[in-house]
Design an enzyme around this catalytic site. Structure first.
Site, PDB file in Angstrom:
ATOM      1  N   HIS A 173       0.823  -1.202   0.000  1.00 29.66           N
ATOM      2  CA  HIS A 173       0.000   0.000   0.000  1.00 29.66           C
ATOM      3  C   HIS A 173       0.870   1.270   0.000  1.00 29.66           C
ATOM      4  O   HIS A 173       0.609   2.218  -0.728  1.00 29.66           O
ATOM      5  CB  HIS A 173      -0.901  -0.023   1.238  1.00 29.66           C
ATOM      6  CG  HIS A 173      -1.845   1.117   1.290  1.00 29.66           C
ATOM      7  ND1 HIS A 173      -3.067   1.081   0.668  1.00 29.66           N
ATOM      8  CD2 HIS A 173      -1.730   2.330   1.846  1.00 29.66           C
ATOM      9  CE1 HIS A 173      -3.657   2.235   0.855  1.00 29.66           C
ATOM     10  NE2 HIS A 173      -2.882   3.006   1.579  1.00 29.66           N
ATOM     11  N   GLU A 221       1.324 -12.186 -23.773  1.00 26.63           N
ATOM     12  CA  GLU A 221       2.437 -12.192 -22.818  1.00 26.63           C
ATOM     13  C   GLU A 221       3.017 -13.585 -22.627  1.00 26.63           C
ATOM     14  O   GLU A 221       3.835 -13.816 -21.747  1.00 26.63           O
ATOM     15  CB  GLU A 221       2.016 -11.563 -21.482  1.00 26.63           C
ATOM     16  CG  GLU A 221       0.688 -12.026 -20.938  1.00 26.63           C
ATOM     17  CD  GLU A 221       0.279 -11.275 -19.674  1.00 26.63           C
ATOM     18  OE1 GLU A 221       1.092 -10.552 -19.080  1.00 26.63           O
ATOM     19  OE2 GLU A 221      -0.880 -11.430 -19.267  1.00 26.63           O
ATOM     20  N   ASP A 249       5.865 -10.222 -18.625  1.00 28.94           N
ATOM     21  CA  ASP A 249       5.783 -11.677 -18.655  1.00 28.94           C
ATOM     22  C   ASP A 249       6.368 -12.249 -19.944  1.00 28.94           C
ATOM     23  O   ASP A 249       7.074 -13.252 -19.910  1.00 28.94           O
ATOM     24  CB  ASP A 249       4.324 -12.119 -18.498  1.00 28.94           C
ATOM     25  CG  ASP A 249       3.877 -12.047 -17.049  1.00 28.94           C
ATOM     26  OD1 ASP A 249       4.656 -12.495 -16.181  1.00 28.94           O
ATOM     27  OD2 ASP A 249       2.800 -11.526 -16.779  1.00 28.94           O
ATOM     28  N   CYS A 272       1.806  -2.725 -22.903  1.00 25.78           N
ATOM     29  CA  CYS A 272       1.602  -2.158 -21.572  1.00 25.78           C
ATOM     30  C   CYS A 272       2.608  -2.663 -20.541  1.00 25.78           C
ATOM     31  O   CYS A 272       2.499  -2.337 -19.366  1.00 25.78           O
ATOM     32  CB  CYS A 272       0.180  -2.428 -21.093  1.00 25.78           C
ATOM     33  SG  CYS A 272      -0.184  -4.183 -21.008  1.00 25.78           S
TER      34      CYS A 272
HETATM   35  C1  PEP Z   1       3.048  -7.632 -18.261  1.00 24.82           C
HETATM   36  O1  PEP Z   1       3.188  -8.829 -17.993  1.00 24.82           O
HETATM   37  O2  PEP Z   1       3.799  -7.007 -19.032  1.00 24.82           O
HETATM   38  C2  PEP Z   1       1.951  -6.863 -17.666  1.00 24.82           C
HETATM   39  C3  PEP Z   1       1.690  -5.634 -18.049  1.00 24.82           C
HETATM   40  O3  PEP Z   1       1.238  -7.440 -16.676  1.00 24.82           O
HETATM   41  P1  PEP Z   1       1.759  -7.658 -15.156  1.00 24.82           P
HETATM   42  O4  PEP Z   1       3.010  -6.864 -14.979  1.00 24.82           O
HETATM   43  O5  PEP Z   1       0.639  -7.203 -14.316  1.00 24.82           O
HETATM   44  O6  PEP Z   1       1.980  -9.138 -15.152  1.00 24.82           O
HETATM   45 MG    MG Z   2       1.613  -9.944 -17.096  1.00 27.92          MG
END
Ligand code: PEP
Ligand code: MG
Length: 579
Positions: A191, A433, A457, A504
């Protein structure tokens, strides 16, 4: 003096005086009582419990009102501590047997609880230590009648040093006078880390014993970039960090002018520059950094730090807040991705040998359709309040995508039968991913409207490098030729089927790689709000044609290192152009 190393939680440099919060409150001297004093001690304890319970309820309601229900609900875990029969009975028993004051007994029992929780090999239970100590301090304060130094009344600018900052601390403090945080415990998803980032306060967490190494009034440097804290630094260290701080601030000031400008290349290619968020309140920062929308809303944070699952209504309220605040700009909401390094706060998920390869994200959702459909209905209901897009995490093949879409279809039918409105045309996408998905994008494409590449990932699976293991961090190479080939394949296959393709993962936020991502043809880039202006600056300084040539060349290199060297030279040529 060497720096104390921790986990970088929020960027920036803070230099200022330490303010150590309640480090010793749990140590109470031992005081004996007479037999006749026992009932009075028990009564004092019970009164303090009642008073503390009322206090917690008051804070929960205040925070729910001011910051949203998901923040307020964190206090439900505090209520569970105060209602713990085993703890209460142990205190009462020991008062009777040992004939000592309840303040002392309680502090001993709390210390014992904290020690045993710290030994448990379970991240969620370890994090409960902060709930126990927060509640424990409150009860003791009520017992001894001491007034807690009010963080809302801080008179000068300070850097807060604490074992952990409880949600009530962060919510009630005078934000103008808190210029940095440093805490003993906490991780990237704690948090404190999340709050610090959204408040844009430099912070380092997980420092282990900073509360013991720092005294009130010490001069501190909190380096939120490197994850380090300097205590009473030398004149030369201080000088160096003052310059670093000024540089950081100047860069940020210079980037402000990009806020209102479109993210467009010199030859007219427009990229959607979006932001990633974890909590609804972060939309403030998204808007202030001029994002074109939200490209990743990680909804699993709604499921964490609590003992129950969020209801459909609660999710709907949280999502609606984000979508309404962003409208008419788009929001990509990701269905929840629990597992991996994000834990569920209660007993649903067993401990696994390979959590990143295990029962996480869409795999969990397809196995527990009743939980998943609750989220799907909440998302659909939200879709009428703005421009909502939705995507599934961790898709490994078309079968999962079809199953997920089937559950979405059923959720739509459920809403239709109840005459609840939703956007029939809501765009649905897949996160790419997993290498198996990256290599079969042509097969996945007919099932969705867009792809969003999750490089965090994708890289760990493509290169077999655990994304959170610091020992092999040198192998985690976003510019590795294998990664570049996968990215090209995803983007080209998506475009061949008329899908838009975004990114992302953290890779999207590295300015060095921006020319490459542009040239690969990404339609959208989504990253932390604070990183957006710099990326926009680079995109506005170059042409799409130029970036395509960069990609052509980058794909000829044999190693990631060569790609990085090449990109550094290119970025130096592009970057210095003044606007
Ligand atoms: C990713 O895997 O790039 C992603 C954006 O998701 P997270 O980091 O939440 O696994
Ligand atoms: Mg991910």
């Amino acid at each position: 003096m060497a720096a104390i190393k921790g986990i970088a939680a929020s960027p920036g440099i803070a230099i200022g005086k330490a303010y150590v919060l309640d480090s010793e409150e749990l140590s109470i001297p031992k005081k004996m009582i007479k037999d006749s004093g026992i009932p009075r001690e028990i009564a004092r304890f019970e009164e303090a419990l009642t008073k503390t319970r009322a206090e917690i309820l008051g804070i929960r309601d205040k925070i729910s009102r001011e910051l949203g229900k998901e923040h307020g609900d964190i206090f439900n875990a505090h209520l569970l501590v105060i209602e713990d029969r085993a703890l209460i009975e142990e205190v009462i028993d020991r008062i009777k047997k040992e004939k000592v004051t309840c303040d002392f007994v309680l502090s001993e029992v709390l210390k014992k609880y904290i020690e045993s929780f710290l030994k448990i090999d379970d991240e969620y239970l370890r994090e409960r230590v902060s709930d126990i100590s927060d509640v424990g301090r409150r009860i003791i304060r009520n017992l001894v009648g001491a007034q807690r130094t009010s963080l809302s009344e801080l008179k000068e600018k300070v850097i807060l040093i604490a074992y952990d900052l409880s949600p009530s601390d962060t919510a009630l403090m005078n934000r103008k006078n808190v210029i940095g945080f440093a805490t003993d415990i906490g991780g990237r998803t704690s948090h404190t880390a999340i709050m610090a980032k959204s408040l844009e306060i430099p912070a380092v967490v997980g420092l282990q014993s900073v509360t013991r190494q720092v005294r009130n009034g010490d001069l501190l440097i909190v380096d939120g970039q490197e994850g380090a804290v300097w205590v009473n630094p030398s004149a030369s260290e201080l000088q160096k960090y003052k310059q670093e701080q000024a540089r950081f601030e100047e860069v940020n000031r210079g980037l402000k002018k990009f806020k209102g400008l479109p993210c467009i290349t010199t030859d007219g290619r427009r990229i959607e520059l979006a932001a990633n968020i974890e909590l609804p309140d972060e939309t403030i920062s998204v808007i202030s950094h001029g994002a074109d929308g939200i490209g990743l809303y990680r909804t699993e944070f709604l499921y964490m730090n609590r003992m129950d699952l969020p209801s459909e209504e609660e999710q709907y309220q949280a999502y609606k807040k984000v979508v309404k605040q962003m409208a008419p700009k788009p929001v990509v909401l990701r269905t929840f991705d629990l597992g991996g390094d994000k834990f569920l706060s209660h007993l649903e998920m067993p401990k696994e040998m390979n959590p990143f390869l295990g029962w996480r994200a869409i795999r969990f959702c397809l196995a527990r359709p009743e939980i998943f459909k609750e989220q799907l209905r909440a998302i659909l209901r939200t879709s009428v309040h703005g421009r909502l897009r939705m995507m599934y995490p961790m898709i490994s093949g078309v079968g999962e995508l079809k199953q997920a879409n089937q559950l979405l279809k059923e959720s739509k039918e459920e809403l239709r039968s109840k005459k609840i409105a939703f956007d029939e045309k809501m765009e649905v996408g897949a996160m790419i991913e997993i290498p198996s998905a990256a290599l079969t994008c042509d097969i996945l494409a007919p099932e969705v409207s867009f792809f969003s590449i999750g490089t965090n990932d994708l890289i760990q699976y493509a290169l077999a490098v655990d994304r959170i293991n610091e020992k092999i961090a040198y192998l985690y190479e976003p510019a590795h030729p294998a990664v570049l080939r996968l990215l090209k394949n995803i983007i080209d296959s998506g475009h061949a089927k008329n899908l838009w393709v975004g990114m992302c993962g953290e890779m999207a936020g590295d300015p060095l790689l921006t020319p490459l991502l542009l040239g690969l043809g990404l339609d959208e880039i989504s990253t932390s709000p604070v990183l957006l202006p710099e990326i926009k600056k680079i995109i506005r300084a170059m042409s799409y044609e130029e970036s395509k040539k960069i990609v052509e060349r980058a794909l000829t290199f044999e190693t990631g290192l060569e790609v990085v060297q090449f990109l550094k030279t290119k970025l130096n040529e592009i970057h210095p152009k003044p606007e």
